[in-house]
Design a protein around this motif. Sequence first.
Motif, PDB file in Angstrom:
ATOM      1  N   TYR A  37       0.832  -1.199   0.000  1.00 52.75           N
ATOM      2  CA  TYR A  37       0.000   0.000   0.000  1.00 52.75           C
ATOM      3  C   TYR A  37       0.872   1.257   0.000  1.00 52.75           C
ATOM      4  O   TYR A  37       0.670   2.169  -0.804  1.00 52.75           O
ATOM      5  CB  TYR A  37      -0.938  -0.011   1.212  1.00 52.75           C
ATOM      6  CG  TYR A  37      -1.755   1.239   1.349  1.00 52.75           C
ATOM      7  CD1 TYR A  37      -2.940   1.402   0.627  1.00 52.75           C
ATOM      8  CD2 TYR A  37      -1.356   2.276   2.198  1.00 52.75           C
ATOM      9  CE1 TYR A  37      -3.700   2.559   0.748  1.00 52.75           C
ATOM     10  CE2 TYR A  37      -2.107   3.431   2.315  1.00 52.75           C
ATOM     11  CZ  TYR A  37      -3.279   3.565   1.591  1.00 52.75           C
ATOM     12  OH  TYR A  37      -4.023   4.714   1.701  1.00 52.75           O
ATOM     13  N   HIS A  38       1.847   1.303   0.888  1.00 52.60           N
ATOM     14  CA  HIS A  38       2.696   2.497   0.993  1.00 52.60           C
ATOM     15  C   HIS A  38       3.638   2.640  -0.208  1.00 52.60           C
ATOM     16  O   HIS A  38       3.879   3.752  -0.685  1.00 52.60           O
ATOM     17  CB  HIS A  38       3.474   2.478   2.306  1.00 52.60           C
ATOM     18  CG  HIS A  38       2.586   2.672   3.498  1.00 52.60           C
ATOM     19  ND1 HIS A  38       1.915   3.842   3.759  1.00 52.60           N
ATOM     20  CD2 HIS A  38       2.235   1.821   4.494  1.00 52.60           C
ATOM     21  CE1 HIS A  38       1.196   3.713   4.851  1.00 52.60           C
ATOM     22  NE2 HIS A  38       1.368   2.490   5.321  1.00 52.60           N
ATOM     23  N   TYR A  39       4.157   1.520  -0.700  1.00 57.64           N
ATOM     24  CA  TYR A  39       5.023   1.573  -1.878  1.00 57.64           C
ATOM     25  C   TYR A  39       4.219   2.055  -3.098  1.00 57.64           C
ATOM     26  O   TYR A  39       4.663   2.939  -3.835  1.00 57.64           O
ATOM     27  CB  TYR A  39       5.643   0.197  -2.155  1.00 57.64           C
ATOM     28  CG  TYR A  39       6.470   0.171  -3.409  1.00 57.64           C
ATOM     29  CD1 TYR A  39       7.742   0.720  -3.435  1.00 57.64           C
ATOM     30  CD2 TYR A  39       5.982  -0.393  -4.582  1.00 57.64           C
ATOM     31  CE1 TYR A  39       8.513   0.713  -4.592  1.00 57.64           C
ATOM     32  CE2 TYR A  39       6.737  -0.401  -5.742  1.00 57.64           C
ATOM     33  CZ  TYR A  39       8.001   0.148  -5.738  1.00 57.64           C
ATOM     34  OH  TYR A  39       8.753   0.140  -6.888  1.00 57.64           O
ATOM     35  N   THR A  40       3.048   1.468  -3.271  1.00 49.88           N
ATOM     36  CA  THR A  40       2.190   1.861  -4.390  1.00 49.88           C
ATOM     37  C   THR A  40       1.852   3.349  -4.318  1.00 49.88           C
ATOM     38  O   THR A  40       1.885   4.054  -5.320  1.00 49.88           O
ATOM     39  CB  THR A  40       0.888   1.031  -4.402  1.00 49.88           C
ATOM     40  OG1 THR A  40       1.229  -0.347  -4.539  1.00 49.88           O
ATOM     41  CG2 THR A  40      -0.035   1.449  -5.530  1.00 49.88           C
ATOM     42  N   SER A  41       1.564   3.818  -3.120  1.00 52.22           N
ATOM     43  CA  SER A  41       1.264   5.236  -2.931  1.00 52.22           C
ATOM     44  C   SER A  41       2.444   6.107  -3.353  1.00 52.22           C
ATOM     45  O   SER A  41       2.267   7.115  -4.050  1.00 52.22           O
ATOM     46  CB  SER A  41       0.910   5.498  -1.473  1.00 52.22           C
ATOM     47  OG  SER A  41       0.651   6.857  -1.265  1.00 52.22           O
ATOM     48  N   ARG A  44       2.615   5.961  -7.203  1.00 52.52           N
ATOM     49  CA  ARG A  44       1.501   6.676  -7.835  1.00 52.52           C
ATOM     50  C   ARG A  44       1.650   8.190  -7.738  1.00 52.52           C
ATOM     51  O   ARG A  44       1.178   8.921  -8.599  1.00 52.52           O
ATOM     52  CB  ARG A  44       0.170   6.259  -7.212  1.00 52.52           C
ATOM     53  CG  ARG A  44      -0.282   4.904  -7.667  1.00 52.52           C
ATOM     54  CD  ARG A  44      -1.633   4.583  -7.069  1.00 52.52           C
ATOM     55  NE  ARG A  44      -1.962   3.201  -7.278  1.00 52.52           N
ATOM     56  CZ  ARG A  44      -3.058   2.782  -7.881  1.00 52.52           C
ATOM     57  NH1 ARG A  44      -3.921   3.645  -8.342  1.00 52.52           N
ATOM     58  NH2 ARG A  44      -3.285   1.510  -8.031  1.00 52.52           N
ATOM     59  N   TRP A  45       2.285   8.663  -6.672  1.00 58.23           N
ATOM     60  CA  TRP A  45       2.505  10.095  -6.508  1.00 58.23           C
ATOM     61  C   TRP A  45       3.845  10.520  -7.093  1.00 58.23           C
ATOM     62  O   TRP A  45       4.300  11.632  -6.868  1.00 58.23           O
ATOM     63  CB  TRP A  45       2.392  10.502  -5.045  1.00 58.23           C
ATOM     64  CG  TRP A  45       0.972  10.505  -4.579  1.00 58.23           C
ATOM     65  CD1 TRP A  45       0.348   9.542  -3.858  1.00 58.23           C
ATOM     66  CD2 TRP A  45      -0.006  11.503  -4.853  1.00 58.23           C
ATOM     67  NE1 TRP A  45      -0.969   9.886  -3.651  1.00 58.23           N
ATOM     68  CE2 TRP A  45      -1.215  11.079  -4.252  1.00 58.23           C
ATOM     69  CE3 TRP A  45       0.013  12.712  -5.540  1.00 58.23           C
ATOM     70  CZ2 TRP A  45      -2.388  11.836  -4.326  1.00 58.23           C
ATOM     71  CZ3 TRP A  45      -1.154  13.451  -5.610  1.00 58.23           C
ATOM     72  CH2 TRP A  45      -2.334  13.016  -5.011  1.00 58.23           C
ATOM     73  N   TYR A  81      -1.175   2.800 -12.392  1.00 57.45           N
ATOM     74  CA  TYR A  81      -0.457   1.720 -11.708  1.00 57.45           C
ATOM     75  C   TYR A  81      -1.429   0.558 -11.609  1.00 57.45           C
ATOM     76  O   TYR A  81      -2.411   0.627 -10.875  1.00 57.45           O
ATOM     77  CB  TYR A  81      -0.032   2.193 -10.318  1.00 57.45           C
ATOM     78  CG  TYR A  81       0.848   1.238  -9.554  1.00 57.45           C
ATOM     79  CD1 TYR A  81       2.228   1.391  -9.550  1.00 57.45           C
ATOM     80  CD2 TYR A  81       0.304   0.210  -8.791  1.00 57.45           C
ATOM     81  CE1 TYR A  81       3.042   0.545  -8.827  1.00 57.45           C
ATOM     82  CE2 TYR A  81       1.106  -0.645  -8.065  1.00 57.45           C
ATOM     83  CZ  TYR A  81       2.472  -0.474  -8.077  1.00 57.45           C
ATOM     84  OH  TYR A  81       3.278  -1.323  -7.351  1.00 57.45           O
TER      85      TYR A  81
END
Length: 140
Positions: A37-41, A44-45, A81
């Motif tokens: 979740y944090h890596y994807t965030s 994505r940003w 993503y």
Amino acid sequence: MNTPARVLAVLFAAALCALLAACGGATKRSPLEQTLYHYTSAIRWSEFDKALAFVDPQVLERDRPGELDMERYKQYQVSGYEVRSKNTPEEGVYEQVVLIRLVNRHTQTERVVTDRQRWRWDGEAKRWWLVSGLPDIRQR
């Protein structure tokens, strides 16, 4: 307290209790889900410098992206993503294939890169590390 105010207070208290009960029953994410979740965030940003913190320190010792590489990441804005496949080939290993859509900030052209991620569980650190490194944005 008059009757309408008392009714509103009781309704508000009941709604608050229902809301708290719903929140209390929420499922907690596993360490892998939290990490992804944090890596994807971060990706994505387009915060590749933050995403670098997820890369396995052993990998960074051998192959840390240079200053030029990190500047190259800043040229791109992530516009998509999409996880295409997931796999757990063995205990403590997780793999996923992700399509990442990138827009070049200078030319406004978009392209898609395939990121084959491999994660490993570090029992000593009690966390997941990205073994495959940051996405290769130079793919054609």
